[in-house]
Enzyme design. Structure first.
Site, mmCIF file in Angstrom:
data_model
loop_
_atom_site.group_PDB
_atom_site.id
_atom_site.type_symbol
_atom_site.label_atom_id
_atom_site.label_comp_id
_atom_site.label_asym_id
_atom_site.label_seq_id
_atom_site.Cartn_x
_atom_site.Cartn_y
_atom_site.Cartn_z
ATOM 1 N N GLY A 31 5.427 1.658 -12.918
ATOM 2 C CA GLY A 31 4.857 2.494 -14.099
ATOM 3 C C GLY A 31 2.594 3.054 -13.818
ATOM 4 O O GLY A 31 3.144 3.474 -12.392
ATOM 5 N N HIS A 34 0.355 8.412 -13.222
ATOM 6 C CA HIS A 34 -0.358 9.344 -12.598
ATOM 7 C C HIS A 34 0.395 10.970 -12.027
ATOM 8 O O HIS A 34 1.476 11.138 -12.578
ATOM 9 C CB HIS A 34 -1.288 9.277 -12.014
ATOM 10 C CG HIS A 34 -0.469 8.488 -10.490
ATOM 11 N ND1 HIS A 34 0.168 9.392 -9.419
ATOM 12 C CD2 HIS A 34 -0.034 7.411 -9.248
ATOM 13 C CE1 HIS A 34 0.420 8.726 -8.656
ATOM 14 N NE2 HIS A 34 0.456 7.027 -8.533
ATOM 15 N N GLY A 36 1.084 12.305 -9.532
ATOM 16 C CA GLY A 36 1.928 12.168 -8.464
ATOM 17 C C GLY A 36 3.821 11.783 -9.161
ATOM 18 O O GLY A 36 4.148 12.388 -8.941
ATOM 19 N N HIS A 37 3.250 10.863 -10.339
ATOM 20 C CA HIS A 37 4.915 10.584 -10.266
ATOM 21 C C HIS A 37 5.663 11.757 -11.483
ATOM 22 O O HIS A 37 6.274 12.068 -11.415
ATOM 23 C CB HIS A 37 4.375 9.255 -11.812
ATOM 24 C CG HIS A 37 4.010 7.837 -11.160
ATOM 25 N ND1 HIS A 37 3.123 7.666 -11.062
ATOM 26 C CD2 HIS A 37 4.416 6.636 -10.046
ATOM 27 C CE1 HIS A 37 3.107 5.956 -10.448
ATOM 28 N NE2 HIS A 37 3.597 5.929 -9.609
ATOM 29 N N SER A 187 -2.670 7.380 -6.821
ATOM 30 C CA SER A 187 -1.807 5.870 -6.634
ATOM 31 C C SER A 187 -2.871 5.285 -7.475
ATOM 32 O O SER A 187 -3.697 5.249 -8.313
ATOM 33 C CB SER A 187 -2.344 4.985 -5.306
ATOM 34 O OG SER A 187 -1.822 4.185 -5.168
ATOM 35 N N SER A 188 -1.452 4.043 -8.106
ATOM 36 C CA SER A 188 -1.898 3.752 -9.200
ATOM 37 C C SER A 188 -2.461 2.629 -9.148
ATOM 38 O O SER A 188 -4.123 1.675 -9.361
ATOM 39 C CB SER A 188 -0.814 2.681 -9.229
ATOM 40 O OG SER A 188 -0.093 3.762 -9.635
#
Ligand code: AMP
Length: 286
Positions: A31, A34, A36-37, A187-188
């Site tokens: 979760g 961003h 990237g996901h 990255s988160s």
């Protein structure tokens, strides 16, 4: 988009899709989505009619002194983004669903050797936690293809090895890293950076790129390139964990001048542990 908490419900829904001849692509995440996901989800849609995403902050891959409790959780925003991306379903199990007896009692999946290097050396619990939860999720979703980011290059190789060793009937696809305009890998955990840290964070990518340029130019004194990379990380303000040139296929030390190489780095900027890597020869499928 369907939001599903129950594994049996997920299974029976996907059984119908499979029986109708549709391919299933799966993107596991923790979760706090961003770009990237989102790229993984889009690419999953190129690969299959049915895209399933999971959101589960997996306690088993965090050690007691890591950031499980504080890991950013933004479920409402994540679901809105996945709706916009036209995912078919999002699986949002709770901890008791995945680990009914608690994670310390669950059957474990471990990939030896490959899990021990680099991130596995400083986080010995990490890949066991990832492999275990990903196996559980794969057994619930039974995807035709699962997508993982190159940003976590060691993780991509570990999962691929696990799938091959355990004869899991699926394909594992790697997707290139999505970056901020200054090169920082999304990255988160970038959320943990303060303004000063954020300004320094792209130093890791720059150090990796400089190492790559030296290798492309023919430099073969790997120890010297690695030492300079560590020095650059420190100069950028990182508490460096590693800066390492490895064989792309298995993360062993390079043995042959023709080996395809990857340069990987990890380190701390304040409370944020950042990792990144670059392939020395780009362009080949991951
Ligand atoms: P996470 O939610 O951090 O566990 O990541 C879920 C998936 O997204 C993993 O396969 C990651 O490798 C991938 N991912 C994370 N950051 C990026 C990025 N910047 N670009 C591409 N994929 C990413």
């Amino acid at each position: 988009m369907k939001i599903i908490e129950n594994p049996d419900e997920m299974r029976s829904m996907l059984k119908r899709e499979r029986e109708a001849g549709r391919r299933i692509a799966f993107v596991p995440t923790m979760g706090n989505l961003h770009a990237g996901h989102s790229e993984l989800v889009r690419r999953a849609g190129d690969d299959a009619e049915v895209v399933v995403v999971s959101i589960f902050v997996n306690p088993f891959q965090f050690s007691a002194d890591e950031d499980f409790a504080g890991y950013p959780r933004t479920l409402a925003d994540d679901l809105a983004e996945l709706g916009r991306l036209r995912a078919y379903a999002t699986f949002v199990p709770d901890g008791r669903t995945i680990y009914p007896q608690g994670e310390s009692a669950v059957t474990r999946v471990e990939v030896p050797r490959l899990s021990g290097y680099l991130c596995g050396a400083s986080r010995p619990h990490f890949f066991r936690g990832v492999c275990t939860v990903v196996t559980i999720l794969f057994n619930i979703i039974e995807p035709d293809v699962a997508l993982f980011g190159q940003k976590d290059y060691q993780q991509l190789l570990v999962i691929r090895r696990m799938v091959r060793d355990l004869h899991m009937p699926m394909e594992v696809r790697g997707i290139p890293t999505v970056r901020e305009p200054d090169g920082l890998a999304m990255s988160s955990r970038n959320r943990y950076l303060d303004a000063a840290g954020r300004a320094r964070a792209a130093g890791l990518f720059r150090a990796l790129c400089r190492a790559r340029a030296r290798l492309i130019a023919g430099e073969r004194d790997f120890a010297d390139v690695e030492a300079d990379g560590l020095g650059e990380m420190k100069a950028a303000g990182f508490e460096a964990d590693y800066f390492s040139i490895r064989r792309r296929s298995d993360l062993e030390a390079p043995a042959d001048p023709d080996d395809d190489l990857v340069v990987l780095g990890a380190g701390w900027l304040g409370t944020a542990r950042l990792i990144d890597n670059v392939l020395v020869r780009e362009g080949q499928p991951l």
